[in-house]
Design a protein around this motif. Structure first.
Motif, PDB file in Angstrom:
ATOM      1  N   PRO A 310     113.956   1.031   5.967  1.00  0.00           N
ATOM      2  CA  PRO A 310     113.453   1.770   7.124  1.00  0.00           C
ATOM      3  C   PRO A 310     112.007   2.210   6.911  1.00  0.00           C
ATOM      4  O   PRO A 310     111.536   2.291   5.781  1.00  0.00           O
ATOM      5  N   THR A 311     111.311   2.507   7.995  1.00  0.00           N
ATOM      6  CA  THR A 311     109.966   3.088   7.858  1.00  0.00           C
ATOM      7  C   THR A 311     110.117   4.575   7.531  1.00  0.00           C
ATOM      8  O   THR A 311     111.158   5.188   7.796  1.00  0.00           O
ATOM      9  N   LEU A 312     109.057   5.151   6.997  1.00  0.00           N
ATOM     10  CA  LEU A 312     109.070   6.600   6.758  1.00  0.00           C
ATOM     11  C   LEU A 312     109.315   7.335   8.063  1.00  0.00           C
ATOM     12  O   LEU A 312     110.057   8.318   8.117  1.00  0.00           O
ATOM     13  N   GLN A 313     108.705   6.822   9.162  1.00  0.00           N
ATOM     14  CA  GLN A 313     108.836   7.489  10.453  1.00  0.00           C
ATOM     15  C   GLN A 313     110.296   7.600  10.881  1.00  0.00           C
ATOM     16  O   GLN A 313     110.728   8.647  11.374  1.00  0.00           O
ATOM     17  N   THR A 314     111.056   6.520  10.672  1.00  0.00           N
ATOM     18  CA  THR A 314     112.473   6.531  11.049  1.00  0.00           C
ATOM     19  C   THR A 314     113.205   7.642  10.311  1.00  0.00           C
ATOM     20  O   THR A 314     114.005   8.389  10.880  1.00  0.00           O
ATOM     21  N   LEU A 315     112.931   7.761   9.009  1.00  0.00           N
ATOM     22  CA  LEU A 315     113.621   8.761   8.198  1.00  0.00           C
ATOM     23  C   LEU A 315     113.205  10.174   8.600  1.00  0.00           C
ATOM     24  O   LEU A 315     114.026  11.085   8.667  1.00  0.00           O
ATOM     25  N   ILE A 316     111.926  10.334   8.904  1.00  0.00           N
ATOM     26  CA  ILE A 316     111.416  11.663   9.250  1.00  0.00           C
ATOM     27  C   ILE A 316     111.925  12.082  10.627  1.00  0.00           C
ATOM     28  O   ILE A 316     112.342  13.220  10.825  1.00  0.00           O
ATOM     29  N   ASN A 317     111.937  11.129  11.573  1.00  0.00           N
ATOM     30  CA  ASN A 317     112.457  11.457  12.913  1.00  0.00           C
ATOM     31  C   ASN A 317     113.906  11.913  12.848  1.00  0.00           C
ATOM     32  O   ASN A 317     114.311  12.826  13.557  1.00  0.00           O
ATOM     33  N   ALA A 318     114.679  11.250  11.980  1.00  0.00           N
ATOM     34  CA  ALA A 318     116.096  11.607  11.878  1.00  0.00           C
ATOM     35  C   ALA A 318     116.288  12.813  10.960  1.00  0.00           C
ATOM     36  O   ALA A 318     117.383  13.356  10.852  1.00  0.00           O
ATOM     37  N   ASP A 319     115.213  13.232  10.295  1.00  0.00           N
ATOM     38  CA  ASP A 319     115.255  14.287   9.277  1.00  0.00           C
ATOM     39  C   ASP A 319     116.321  14.002   8.217  1.00  0.00           C
ATOM     40  O   ASP A 319     117.073  14.867   7.803  1.00  0.00           O
ATOM     41  N   LYS A 320     116.378  12.736   7.788  1.00  0.00           N
ATOM     42  CA  LYS A 320     117.252  12.315   6.676  1.00  0.00           C
ATOM     43  C   LYS A 320     116.318  11.744   5.624  1.00  0.00           C
ATOM     44  O   LYS A 320     115.787  10.643   5.791  1.00  0.00           O
ATOM     45  N   ARG A 321     116.073  12.512   4.560  1.00  0.00           N
ATOM     46  CA  ARG A 321     114.959  12.175   3.676  1.00  0.00           C
ATOM     47  C   ARG A 321     115.345  12.011   2.217  1.00  0.00           C
ATOM     48  O   ARG A 321     114.512  12.075   1.347  1.00  0.00           O
ATOM     49  N   LEU A 322     116.645  11.784   1.944  1.00  0.00           N
ATOM     50  CA  LEU A 322     117.036  11.488   0.565  1.00  0.00           C
ATOM     51  C   LEU A 322     117.809  10.178   0.536  1.00  0.00           C
ATOM     52  O   LEU A 322     118.856  10.061   1.185  1.00  0.00           O
ATOM     53  N   LEU A 323     117.307   9.183  -0.183  1.00  0.00           N
ATOM     54  CA  LEU A 323     118.008   7.905  -0.331  1.00  0.00           C
ATOM     55  C   LEU A 323     118.617   7.877  -1.723  1.00  0.00           C
ATOM     56  O   LEU A 323     117.902   7.988  -2.726  1.00  0.00           O
ATOM     57  N   PHE A 324     119.948   7.758  -1.780  1.00  0.00           N
ATOM     58  CA  PHE A 324     120.665   7.820  -3.058  1.00  0.00           C
ATOM     59  C   PHE A 324     121.183   6.420  -3.388  1.00  0.00           C
ATOM     60  O   PHE A 324     122.041   5.898  -2.687  1.00  0.00           O
ATOM     61  N   SER A 325     120.639   5.810  -4.424  1.00  0.00           N
ATOM     62  CA  SER A 325     121.104   4.469  -4.803  1.00  0.00           C
ATOM     63  C   SER A 325     122.009   4.554  -6.023  1.00  0.00           C
ATOM     64  O   SER A 325     121.913   5.498  -6.821  1.00  0.00           O
ATOM     65  N   TYR A 326     122.891   3.557  -6.148  1.00  0.00           N
ATOM     66  CA  TYR A 326     123.989   3.654  -7.102  1.00  0.00           C
ATOM     67  C   TYR A 326     124.130   2.336  -7.817  1.00  0.00           C
ATOM     68  O   TYR A 326     124.179   1.272  -7.187  1.00  0.00           O
ATOM     69  N   VAL A 327     124.259   2.409  -9.138  1.00  0.00           N
ATOM     70  CA  VAL A 327     124.152   1.195  -9.929  1.00  0.00           C
ATOM     71  C   VAL A 327     125.432   0.343  -9.932  1.00  0.00           C
ATOM     72  O   VAL A 327     125.408  -0.793 -10.381  1.00  0.00           O
ATOM     73  N   ASP A 328     126.543   0.869  -9.398  1.00  0.00           N
ATOM     74  CA  ASP A 328     127.807   0.121  -9.485  1.00  0.00           C
ATOM     75  C   ASP A 328     128.187  -0.490  -8.125  1.00  0.00           C
ATOM     76  O   ASP A 328     128.556   0.220  -7.193  1.00  0.00           O
ATOM     77  N   ASN A 329     128.138  -1.821  -8.051  1.00  0.00           N
ATOM     78  CA  ASN A 329     128.441  -2.519  -6.791  1.00  0.00           C
ATOM     79  C   ASN A 329     129.834  -2.254  -6.252  1.00  0.00           C
ATOM     80  O   ASN A 329     130.030  -2.209  -5.044  1.00  0.00           O
ATOM     81  N   SER A 330     130.810  -2.121  -7.156  1.00  0.00           N
ATOM     82  CA  SER A 330     132.182  -1.954  -6.656  1.00  0.00           C
ATOM     83  C   SER A 330     132.319  -0.587  -5.981  1.00  0.00           C
ATOM     84  O   SER A 330     133.060  -0.441  -5.011  1.00  0.00           O
ATOM     85  N   ILE A 331     131.596   0.413  -6.467  1.00  0.00           N
ATOM     86  CA  ILE A 331     131.634   1.735  -5.834  1.00  0.00           C
ATOM     87  C   ILE A 331     130.826   1.696  -4.526  1.00  0.00           C
ATOM     88  O   ILE A 331     131.239   2.255  -3.508  1.00  0.00           O
ATOM     89  N   VAL A 332     129.706   0.983  -4.541  1.00  0.00           N
ATOM     90  CA  VAL A 332     128.881   0.879  -3.325  1.00  0.00           C
ATOM     91  C   VAL A 332     129.678   0.199  -2.214  1.00  0.00           C
ATOM     92  O   VAL A 332     129.639   0.615  -1.052  1.00  0.00           O
ATOM     93  N   SER A 333     130.446  -0.838  -2.584  1.00  0.00           N
ATOM     94  CA  SER A 333     131.158  -1.564  -1.526  1.00  0.00           C
ATOM     95  C   SER A 333     132.244  -0.708  -0.884  1.00  0.00           C
ATOM     96  O   SER A 333     132.623  -0.942   0.254  1.00  0.00           O
ATOM     97  N   GLN A 334     132.709   0.315  -1.594  1.00  0.00           N
ATOM     98  CA  GLN A 334     133.721   1.209  -1.000  1.00  0.00           C
ATOM     99  C   GLN A 334     133.108   2.438  -0.347  1.00  0.00           C
ATOM    100  O   GLN A 334     133.819   3.220   0.278  1.00  0.00           O
ATOM    101  N   ASN A 335     131.819   2.654  -0.576  1.00  0.00           N
ATOM    102  CA  ASN A 335     131.146   3.843  -0.024  1.00  0.00           C
ATOM    103  C   ASN A 335     129.855   3.363   0.618  1.00  0.00           C
ATOM    104  O   ASN A 335     128.791   3.394   0.009  1.00  0.00           O
ATOM    105  N   SER A 336     129.966   2.928   1.863  1.00  0.00           N
ATOM    106  CA  SER A 336     128.859   2.191   2.469  1.00  0.00           C
ATOM    107  C   SER A 336     127.631   3.074   2.723  1.00  0.00           C
ATOM    108  O   SER A 336     126.581   2.577   3.095  1.00  0.00           O
TER     109      SER A 336
END
Ligand SMILES: *[C@@H]1O[C@H](CO)[C@@H](O)[C@H](O)[C@H]1NC(C)=O
Ligand SMILES: *[C@@H]1O[C@H](CO)[C@@H](O)[C@H](O)[C@H]1NC(C)=O
Length: 447
Positions: A310-336
């Motif tokens: 996303p662009t910064l603008q999209t995140l700021i407009n929605a006021d959602k400003r923390l992106l949390f990434s996770y190193v385990d694919n099997s957990i990511v696939s269950q927590n979209s």
């Protein structure tokens, strides 16, 4: 660095000053060609048998490609007006280089009200200033800064950039900055601590990406007390207070922050490698509880494989400003809502030469066209071998010192067009924060 630094400055200045141009007093950094900047020496310096100098202030210059090189560089404790006020002056004989002064940064207290909470917006100076020039003239100056609101300050320029197109300063092993365990509160050691500023302090200085190594110890009664920030097998600090520092920052700013659960060294996996699901679920619950209102969910904001997010603008407009990434694919696939594995460009070498050979290639070929994450992080630090640690050869501070200046130089040149996140140790030893702000503004101006 032969780019028109003046043009970049003018861009930054207009972003800051909105309609009125900045007055001389507001400009913290100036040069017609080339740059000077202040860093902090990460290793201690032995001055005499019983006297050591911690956090010595360093003065750096780069006048490559300029018509002439200034004849001297000096340290000042206020805006440089006249050479008479310099604390120390050093001769300059090369087009790029650095000197280590004999003055300590000292406490490094965060200025302009940022020590404990929200302060004045915009870049602010700590006490050390640097200037270069000759005779009576001061041609270039700069100060050691905090950049607490750089994304907002430059917002009118950079908000159309996608997160994968930003240049971002990050910290490797971000939570490993001072022990806070039952048995230790040590703040300097050889092979565990990678940082010396709190998470809050890192954010105020302008760091926007954190590489966290999280461990789980079931011998604690209280569920949330079981989650720790580690460096490999060594416990450094409890996790929850660190998340609260990030929360406090997001609450009082409009900045976007990237948090990366990058390694789970203890307690998250069975011996056969299978994830222990309740332990992962417990962590996700804590993150949602502590940071929930700020989380930009991947299933809502993700833009698909091979894109830059996303662009910064999209995140700021929605006021959602923390992106949390996770190193385990099997957990990511269950927590979209989790962002997928963020690739780390890791040379796994203790040799600076090999580190830069590797990163030159890896950054040039990133991101991969099939990348699931819009972001990638260059791990710009060397890794000690087991033998280095056993025989106490060097320290993480020495290692950081051996590469941090070259990281600054590389980001200004070879990595300038491609780099995304640059994660370092003892980040005050490089100039990645200010450079990445300039580079993001520069990239946005080409959109
Ligand atoms: C620090 O360096 C300055 C010159 O830059 C010198 O005059 C001064 O004596 C030095 N102080 C100490 C304590 O070494
Ligand atoms: C780091 O920079 C210095 C100064 O330009 C240079 O002499 C040295 O070879 C560089 N080191 C590496 C590993 O590239």
């Amino acid at each position: 660095m032969a780019v028109s630094w003046y043009a970049v400055l003018a861009l930054a200045a207009t972003a800051l000053g909105a309609t009125i141009g900045p007055t001389e007093k507001q400009i913290l950094e100036k040069s017609a060609c080339g740059r000077v900047w202040v860093t902090v020496h990460s290793p201690e310096i032995r001055l005499a048998a019983s006297v050591t100098l911690l956090d010595a202030v360093e003065l750096n210059w780069d006048f490559n490609g300029c018509f002439s090189t200034p004849k001297q560089i000096g340290l000042f404790d206020d805006r440089p007006q006249s050479w008479d006020n310099a604390l120390s002056v050093f001769r300059v004989t090369t087009s790029e280089g650095h000197v280590v002064t004999n003055m300590s940064l000292g406490e490094g207290t965060l200025p302009a009200g940022w020590a404990t909470g929200a302060g004045v917006k915009g870049p602010q100076c700590l006490w050390p200033w640097v200037a270069a020039g000759e005779n009576a003239e001061i041609q270039a100056f700069n100060c050691l800064k905090i950049q607490p609101t750089w994304m907002e300050d430059a917002g009118s320029k950079i908000n159309n950039l996608r997160v994968g197109d930003l240049a971002i300063a990050g910290t490797h092993n971000a939570g490993a900055w001072k022990f806070n365990t039952e048995v230790s509160s040590v703040s300097r050691d050889s092979f565990v601590l990678c940082q010396d500023r709190s998470i809050w302090g890192q954010l105020v200085h302008g760091i926007r990406y954190f590489d966290f190594r999280i461990a789980y110890y079931d011998f604690y009664q209280n569920e949330e007390a079981r989650y720790w920030l580690n460096h490999n097998l060594i416990r450094v600090r409890p996790l929850v207070p660190l998340l609260r520092e990030i929360r406090a920052f997001l609450d009082v700013t409009k900045e976007v922050v990237f948090l990366d659960a990058h390694h789970f060294p203890v307690g998250f996996y069975q011996p056969d490698g299978a994830p222990i699901r309740p332990v992962h679920a417990g962590l996700l619950e804590i993150v949602q509880r502590e940071l929930g209102p700020h989380l930009a969910l991947a299933n809502q904001f993700g833009t698909g494989i091979g894109t830059r997010g996303p662009t910064l603008q999209t995140l700021i407009n929605a006021d959602k400003r923390l992106l949390f990434s996770y190193v385990d694919n099997s957990i990511v696939s269950q927590n979209s809502w989790l962002w997928p594995i963020l690739p780390h460009l890791w040379a796994n070498t203790n040799s600076p030469t090999e580190l830069f050979q590797y990163l030159d290639r890896a950054i040039a070929s990133s991101p991969q066209p099939s990348a699931r994450s819009p972001l990638f992080s260059a791990m710009a630090q060397t890794t000690p071998t087991v033998l280095d640690i056993l025989f106490l050869r060097g320290s993480l501070r020495d290692n950081a010192d051996a590469v941090n200046r070259n990281v600054t130089a590389r980001l200004a040149t070879r990595w300038r067009t491609q780099a995304n996140i640059i994660s370092t140790d003892f980040f005050l030893g490089n100039d990645v924060v200010d450079l990445s702000i300039m580079i993001s503004i520069e990239r946005a101006s080409r959109l």
